[in-house]
Design a protein around this motif. Structure first.
Motif, mmCIF file in Angstrom:
data_model
loop_
_atom_site.group_PDB
_atom_site.id
_atom_site.type_symbol
_atom_site.label_atom_id
_atom_site.label_comp_id
_atom_site.label_asym_id
_atom_site.label_seq_id
_atom_site.Cartn_x
_atom_site.Cartn_y
_atom_site.Cartn_z
ATOM 1 N N GLY A 125 0.801 -1.219 0.000
ATOM 2 C CA GLY A 125 0.000 0.000 0.000
ATOM 3 C C GLY A 125 0.834 1.269 0.000
ATOM 4 N N LYS A 126 2.093 1.143 -0.340
ATOM 5 C CA LYS A 126 3.004 2.302 -0.338
ATOM 6 C C LYS A 126 2.561 3.360 -1.348
ATOM 7 N N THR A 127 2.183 2.940 -2.552
ATOM 8 C CA THR A 127 1.769 3.904 -3.581
ATOM 9 C C THR A 127 0.457 4.582 -3.187
ATOM 10 N N THR A 128 -0.450 3.808 -2.610
ATOM 11 C CA THR A 128 -1.737 4.368 -2.171
ATOM 12 C C THR A 128 -1.484 5.447 -1.111
ATOM 13 N N LEU A 129 -0.622 5.160 -0.148
ATOM 14 C CA LEU A 129 -0.312 6.132 0.910
ATOM 15 C C LEU A 129 0.431 7.334 0.341
ATOM 16 N N LEU A 130 1.366 7.080 -0.579
ATOM 17 C CA LEU A 130 2.142 8.173 -1.188
ATOM 18 C C LEU A 130 1.208 9.149 -1.913
ATOM 19 N N LYS A 131 0.246 8.606 -2.665
ATOM 20 C CA LYS A 131 -0.658 9.493 -3.419
ATOM 21 C C LYS A 131 -1.473 10.374 -2.483
ATOM 22 N N ARG A 132 -1.877 9.788 -1.349
ATOM 23 C CA ARG A 132 -2.610 10.597 -0.350
ATOM 24 C C ARG A 132 -1.735 11.717 0.193
ATOM 25 N N LEU A 133 -0.485 11.385 0.480
ATOM 26 C CA LEU A 133 0.440 12.400 1.020
ATOM 27 C C LEU A 133 0.619 13.535 0.021
ATOM 28 N N LEU A 134 0.734 13.183 -1.254
ATOM 29 C CA LEU A 134 0.984 14.211 -2.280
ATOM 30 C C LEU A 134 -0.245 15.097 -2.511
ATOM 31 N N ARG A 135 -1.432 14.525 -2.244
ATOM 32 C CA ARG A 135 -2.680 15.304 -2.398
ATOM 33 C C ARG A 135 -2.930 16.212 -1.198
ATOM 34 N N TYR A 180 -2.593 6.070 7.407
ATOM 35 C CA TYR A 180 -2.298 7.405 6.870
ATOM 36 C C TYR A 180 -2.102 8.413 8.010
ATOM 37 N N LYS A 181 -2.971 8.308 9.011
ATOM 38 C CA LYS A 181 -2.894 9.233 10.146
ATOM 39 C C LYS A 181 -1.531 9.118 10.841
ATOM 40 N N LYS A 182 -1.077 7.891 11.032
ATOM 41 C CA LYS A 182 0.222 7.675 11.699
ATOM 42 C C LYS A 182 1.355 8.243 10.841
ATOM 43 N N LEU A 183 1.253 8.005 9.535
ATOM 44 C CA LEU A 183 2.291 8.469 8.611
ATOM 45 C C LEU A 183 2.376 9.996 8.614
ATOM 46 N N LYS A 184 1.227 10.633 8.553
ATOM 47 C CA LYS A 184 1.194 12.101 8.527
ATOM 48 C C LYS A 184 1.739 12.677 9.828
ATOM 49 N N LYS A 185 1.415 12.002 10.928
ATOM 50 C CA LYS A 185 1.899 12.469 12.241
ATOM 51 C C LYS A 185 3.432 12.428 12.291
ATOM 52 N N ILE A 186 4.010 11.383 11.739
ATOM 53 C CA ILE A 186 5.481 11.282 11.734
ATOM 54 C C ILE A 186 6.049 12.434 10.908
ATOM 55 N N ILE A 187 5.486 12.632 9.715
ATOM 56 C CA ILE A 187 6.033 13.648 8.799
ATOM 57 C C ILE A 187 5.903 15.054 9.386
ATOM 58 N N TYR A 209 14.986 0.968 9.812
ATOM 59 C CA TYR A 209 14.199 2.182 9.537
ATOM 60 C C TYR A 209 13.924 2.955 10.825
ATOM 61 N N ASP A 210 13.641 4.248 10.660
ATOM 62 C CA ASP A 210 13.349 5.067 11.842
ATOM 63 C C ASP A 210 11.960 4.740 12.401
ATOM 64 N N TYR A 211 11.029 4.417 11.499
ATOM 65 C CA TYR A 211 9.650 4.104 11.912
ATOM 66 C C TYR A 211 9.122 2.957 11.067
ATOM 67 N N SER A 212 8.191 2.178 11.641
ATOM 68 C CA SER A 212 7.443 1.244 10.801
ATOM 69 C C SER A 212 5.955 1.368 11.139
ATOM 70 N N ILE A 213 5.151 1.214 10.095
ATOM 71 C CA ILE A 213 3.696 1.368 10.237
ATOM 72 C C ILE A 213 3.030 0.159 9.584
ATOM 73 N N VAL A 214 2.099 -0.463 10.290
ATOM 74 C CA VAL A 214 1.342 -1.568 9.685
ATOM 75 C C VAL A 214 0.145 -0.970 8.943
ATOM 76 N N ILE A 269 10.827 5.426 6.616
ATOM 77 C CA ILE A 269 9.579 4.852 7.155
ATOM 78 C C ILE A 269 9.246 3.568 6.388
ATOM 79 N N PHE A 270 9.035 2.496 7.134
ATOM 80 C CA PHE A 270 8.760 1.197 6.518
ATOM 81 C C PHE A 270 7.276 0.863 6.672
ATOM 82 N N ILE A 271 6.626 0.499 5.572
ATOM 83 C CA ILE A 271 5.201 0.122 5.622
ATOM 84 C C ILE A 271 5.105 -1.409 5.596
#
Ligand code: ADP
Ligand code: 5GP
Length: 202
Positions: free
Chosen positions: A32-42, A192-199, A179-184, A137-139
């Motif tokens: 789901g890396k691409t799915t999460l990446l697209k959300r981040l870019l939007r 997505y919420k966890k990823l955004k919080k890290i960033i 990695y510095d972080y990993s997210i399941v 960050i590792f997914i």
């Protein structure tokens, strides 16, 4: 840790310190890396620049030139490789993938935050090239069974490629401790919420 001097700075000065950061997302294929990446870019709150890779892999049905990747032939890729145009490159599943040097160097010069979506070896190369500036960050998939299910549902790969991707996934997951972080990525909204919080916290 925030010092007294940091606290006394105007908020915009503090924010400027957060610029020019590098975020690297890695995950076994299908997590789901691409799915999460697209959300981040939007996400307009983040203003992340995507490091668009070059690949000799043919485009998938929904992929667009210059948005998902720059697609080129193996020969053209190797020519660029010989000229040293890649910051790093790797071969995956019989195709070449590489990070064009120029885009990253320009974004850093401009103080922009960049996001990469690359494999584990590429991530280690980026950290080595930009130590102190990079957050890795590792997914992870909820399980290998769930990963197989997602790859099948995505319908972009033949079954022998899916088997190969699953075999490689097992080897790649070993890297997560580097990695510095990993997210399941079990629930997409939660991941997505966890990823955004890290960033936003870096
Ligand atoms: P990757 O870029 O890591 O190879 P993708 O983003 O293409 O993975 O996702 C693989 C498939 O799994 C896609 O069909 C995507 O819609 C689906 N997917 C992504 N995240 C989730 C999730 N949390 N739950 C279920 N399916 C997901
Ligand atoms: P896919 O074919 O699924 O798009 O990508 C296969 C793998 O190559 C993924 O792990 C993806 O992250 C990785 N990849 C994509 N671009 C690059 C790159 O520029 N460098 C490296 N090292 N890996 C990349």
């Amino acid at each position: 840790m925030m010092t007294e001097v940091d606290r006394n700075q105007k908020p915009e000065t503090r924010n400027q310190k957060k610029r020019g950061r590098i975020f690297v997302l890695s995950a076994p294929s299908g997590c789901g890396k691409t799915t999460l990446l697209k959300r981040l870019l939007r996400d307009k709150e983040l203003k992340l620049v995507h490091s668009i890779s070059m690949t000799s892999r043919p485009p998938r049905e929904d992929e667009k030139e210059g948005i998902d990747y720059f697609f080129l032939s193996k020969e053209a890729f190797m020519e660029k490789m010989a000229k040293g145009e890649f910051l790093e490159w790797e071969e995956n599943f019989g195709n070449f993938y590489g990070t064009p040097r120029g885009l990253v160097e320009n974004a850093i010069k401009a103080g922009e935050n960049i996001i990469f979506s690359i494999d584990v070896k590429g991530a280690m190369s980026i950290r080595k090239a930009y130590p102190g500036r990079s957050t890795l960050i590792f997914i992870l998939p909820p399980s290998l069974e769930a990963l197989e299910e997602r790859l099948k549902k995505r319908k972009t790969d033949e079954s022998y490629i899916i088997s190969n991707r699953l075999k490689i996934a097992k080897d790649e997951i070993v890297y997560k401790d580097k990695y510095d972080y990993s997210i399941v990525n079990d629930n997409l909204a939660g991941a997505y919420k966890k990823l955004k919080k890290i960033i936003t916290s870096i």
